[in-house]
Write a protein that holds these residues in place. Structure first.
Motif, PDB file in Angstrom:
ATOM      1  N   GLY A 212       0.829  -1.416   0.049  1.00 28.04           N
ATOM      2  CA  GLY A 212       0.124   0.041   0.121  1.00 28.04           C
ATOM      3  C   GLY A 212       0.746   1.296   0.136  1.00 28.04           C
ATOM      4  O   GLY A 212       0.206   2.510  -0.220  1.00 28.04           O
ATOM      5  N   MET A 213       1.842   0.983   0.314  1.00 29.80           N
ATOM      6  CA  MET A 213       2.984   2.413   0.143  1.00 29.80           C
ATOM      7  C   MET A 213       3.343   2.662  -1.085  1.00 29.80           C
ATOM      8  O   MET A 213       3.767   1.737  -1.926  1.00 29.80           O
ATOM      9  CB  MET A 213       4.383   2.073   0.911  1.00 29.80           C
ATOM     10  CG  MET A 213       5.199   3.096   1.133  1.00 29.80           C
ATOM     11  SD  MET A 213       6.797   2.609   1.910  1.00 29.80           S
ATOM     12  CE  MET A 213       7.615   4.319   1.780  1.00 29.80           C
ATOM     13  N   PRO A 214       3.394   3.937  -1.557  1.00 26.68           N
ATOM     14  CA  PRO A 214       3.688   4.263  -2.950  1.00 26.68           C
ATOM     15  C   PRO A 214       5.143   4.255  -3.156  1.00 26.68           C
ATOM     16  O   PRO A 214       6.031   3.908  -2.206  1.00 26.68           O
ATOM     17  CB  PRO A 214       3.235   5.706  -2.953  1.00 26.68           C
ATOM     18  CG  PRO A 214       2.831   6.155  -1.514  1.00 26.68           C
ATOM     19  CD  PRO A 214       2.758   5.052  -0.843  1.00 26.68           C
ATOM     20  N   ASP A 215       5.395   3.558  -4.282  1.00 22.18           N
ATOM     21  CA  ASP A 215       6.788   3.488  -4.776  1.00 22.18           C
ATOM     22  C   ASP A 215       7.674   4.782  -4.692  1.00 22.18           C
ATOM     23  O   ASP A 215       7.130   5.868  -4.769  1.00 22.18           O
ATOM     24  CB  ASP A 215       6.856   2.934  -6.050  1.00 22.18           C
ATOM     25  CG  ASP A 215       6.380   1.676  -6.486  1.00 22.18           C
ATOM     26  OD1 ASP A 215       6.263   0.759  -5.344  1.00 22.18           O
ATOM     27  OD2 ASP A 215       6.197   1.117  -7.596  1.00 22.18           O
ATOM     28  N   TYR A 216       8.981   4.582  -4.350  1.00 20.56           N
ATOM     29  CA  TYR A 216       9.883   5.705  -4.117  1.00 20.56           C
ATOM     30  C   TYR A 216      11.068   5.300  -4.955  1.00 20.56           C
ATOM     31  O   TYR A 216      11.536   4.434  -4.861  1.00 20.56           O
ATOM     32  CB  TYR A 216       9.816   6.140  -2.720  1.00 20.56           C
ATOM     33  CG  TYR A 216      10.484   5.325  -1.983  1.00 20.56           C
ATOM     34  CD1 TYR A 216      11.849   5.472  -1.583  1.00 20.56           C
ATOM     35  CD2 TYR A 216       9.799   4.292  -1.143  1.00 20.56           C
ATOM     36  CE1 TYR A 216      12.582   4.788  -0.672  1.00 20.56           C
ATOM     37  CE2 TYR A 216      10.692   3.423  -0.370  1.00 20.56           C
ATOM     38  CZ  TYR A 216      11.700   3.656  -0.039  1.00 20.56           C
ATOM     39  OH  TYR A 216      12.341   2.867   0.624  1.00 20.56           O
ATOM     40  N   TYR A 217      11.838   6.364  -5.087  1.00 26.14           N
ATOM     41  CA  TYR A 217      13.150   6.280  -5.637  1.00 26.14           C
ATOM     42  C   TYR A 217      14.285   7.039  -4.747  1.00 26.14           C
ATOM     43  O   TYR A 217      13.876   8.012  -4.055  1.00 26.14           O
ATOM     44  CB  TYR A 217      13.422   6.919  -7.237  1.00 26.14           C
ATOM     45  CG  TYR A 217      12.506   6.289  -8.110  1.00 26.14           C
ATOM     46  CD1 TYR A 217      13.075   5.506  -8.947  1.00 26.14           C
ATOM     47  CD2 TYR A 217      11.128   6.545  -8.213  1.00 26.14           C
ATOM     48  CE1 TYR A 217      12.329   4.756 -10.074  1.00 26.14           C
ATOM     49  CE2 TYR A 217      10.231   5.964  -9.085  1.00 26.14           C
ATOM     50  CZ  TYR A 217      10.792   5.251  -9.960  1.00 26.14           C
ATOM     51  OH  TYR A 217      10.062   4.307 -11.138  1.00 26.14           O
ATOM     52  N   ILE A 218      15.473   6.269  -4.681  1.00 27.09           N
ATOM     53  CA  ILE A 218      16.458   6.913  -3.871  1.00 27.09           C
ATOM     54  C   ILE A 218      17.468   7.396  -4.907  1.00 27.09           C
ATOM     55  O   ILE A 218      18.060   6.859  -5.694  1.00 27.09           O
ATOM     56  CB  ILE A 218      17.068   5.832  -2.924  1.00 27.09           C
ATOM     57  CG1 ILE A 218      16.243   5.371  -2.028  1.00 27.09           C
ATOM     58  CG2 ILE A 218      18.156   6.471  -2.173  1.00 27.09           C
ATOM     59  CD1 ILE A 218      16.694   4.186  -1.197  1.00 27.09           C
ATOM     60  N   HIS A 219      17.677   8.906  -4.773  1.00 25.55           N
ATOM     61  CA  HIS A 219      18.641   9.676  -5.852  1.00 25.55           C
ATOM     62  C   HIS A 219      19.854   9.727  -4.868  1.00 25.55           C
ATOM     63  O   HIS A 219      19.643  10.623  -3.974  1.00 25.55           O
ATOM     64  CB  HIS A 219      18.043  10.860  -6.404  1.00 25.55           C
ATOM     65  CG  HIS A 219      16.682  10.644  -7.069  1.00 25.55           C
ATOM     66  ND1 HIS A 219      16.661  10.094  -8.252  1.00 25.55           N
ATOM     67  CD2 HIS A 219      15.577  10.721  -6.621  1.00 25.55           C
ATOM     68  CE1 HIS A 219      15.191   9.873  -8.760  1.00 25.55           C
ATOM     69  NE2 HIS A 219      14.741  10.374  -7.797  1.00 25.55           N
ATOM     70  N   THR A 220      21.186   9.388  -5.212  1.00 26.52           N
ATOM     71  CA  THR A 220      22.320   9.834  -4.612  1.00 26.52           C
ATOM     72  C   THR A 220      23.023  10.960  -5.428  1.00 26.52           C
ATOM     73  O   THR A 220      23.383  10.766  -6.673  1.00 26.52           O
ATOM     74  CB  THR A 220      23.133   8.715  -4.650  1.00 26.52           C
ATOM     75  OG1 THR A 220      22.545   7.702  -3.815  1.00 26.52           O
ATOM     76  CG2 THR A 220      24.582   8.982  -3.674  1.00 26.52           C
ATOM     77  N   LEU A 221      23.026  11.998  -4.894  1.00 29.21           N
ATOM     78  CA  LEU A 221      23.502  13.425  -5.552  1.00 29.21           C
ATOM     79  C   LEU A 221      24.919  13.428  -5.016  1.00 29.21           C
ATOM     80  O   LEU A 221      24.962  13.594  -3.862  1.00 29.21           O
ATOM     81  CB  LEU A 221      22.563  14.311  -5.468  1.00 29.21           C
ATOM     82  CG  LEU A 221      21.375  14.645  -6.201  1.00 29.21           C
ATOM     83  CD1 LEU A 221      20.435  13.510  -5.539  1.00 29.21           C
ATOM     84  CD2 LEU A 221      20.583  15.820  -5.888  1.00 29.21           C
ATOM     85  N   THR A 222      25.852  13.865  -5.921  1.00 25.29           N
ATOM     86  CA  THR A 222      27.215  14.212  -5.398  1.00 25.29           C
ATOM     87  C   THR A 222      27.398  15.591  -5.921  1.00 25.29           C
ATOM     88  O   THR A 222      27.273  16.134  -6.887  1.00 25.29           O
ATOM     89  CB  THR A 222      28.256  13.486  -6.439  1.00 25.29           C
ATOM     90  OG1 THR A 222      28.268  11.973  -6.211  1.00 25.29           O
ATOM     91  CG2 THR A 222      29.490  13.834  -5.914  1.00 25.29           C
ATOM     92  N   VAL A 223      27.210  16.532  -4.770  1.00 28.99           N
ATOM     93  CA  VAL A 223      27.160  17.979  -4.829  1.00 28.99           C
ATOM     94  C   VAL A 223      28.550  18.493  -4.149  1.00 28.99           C
ATOM     95  O   VAL A 223      29.055  18.315  -2.896  1.00 28.99           O
ATOM     96  CB  VAL A 223      26.228  18.530  -4.154  1.00 28.99           C
ATOM     97  CG1 VAL A 223      26.115  20.068  -4.401  1.00 28.99           C
ATOM     98  CG2 VAL A 223      24.711  18.105  -4.688  1.00 28.99           C
ATOM     99  N   ALA A 224      29.449  19.175  -4.977  1.00 29.41           N
ATOM    100  CA  ALA A 224      30.630  19.694  -4.693  1.00 29.41           C
ATOM    101  C   ALA A 224      31.380  18.428  -3.862  1.00 29.41           C
ATOM    102  O   ALA A 224      32.087  18.893  -2.621  1.00 29.41           O
ATOM    103  CB  ALA A 224      30.537  20.860  -3.600  1.00 29.41           C
TER     104      ALA A 224
END
Length: 100
Positions: free
Chosen positions: A32-44
């Protein structure tokens, strides 16, 4: 019990050049939980995690981004997690009207 919000730690803020984005998903933790994505961002040079329902982000590699984040975890190497709806492109006020 009354809360005193003046003693609360202020949100951490980040800003810098987005160097890389690595996306994983979709994930679903329970029925019942909506799907989600994990984005790994490299910032500086630092890695940040951003959880989103969207498979693609509104920012791209090469953009200067700005965001609020929290350090999550009890270990030495805490995970830096970007707050929901706080990720955006940085606009330099001195350059704002020169693009027209």
């Amino acid at each position: 019990m009354q809360r005193n919000f003046q003693k609360r730690q202020p949100k951490l803020e980040g800003r810098g050049l987005l160097e890389a984005v690595n996306s994983e998903g979709p994930h679903s933790d329970w029925l019942g939980m909506p799907d989600y994505y994990i984005h790994t961002l490299t910032v500086a040079g630092d890695e940040f995690k951003y959880l989103s329902a969207d498979s693609k982000l509104d920012v791209g590699v090469g953009d200067t981004v700005v965001f609020r984040y929290q350090e999550v975890g009890k270990t030495e190497k805490k995970e830096k997690r970007i707050d929901k709806r706080s990720l955006g492109i940085y606009i330099d006020p001195s350059q704002y009207m020169q693009n027209n």
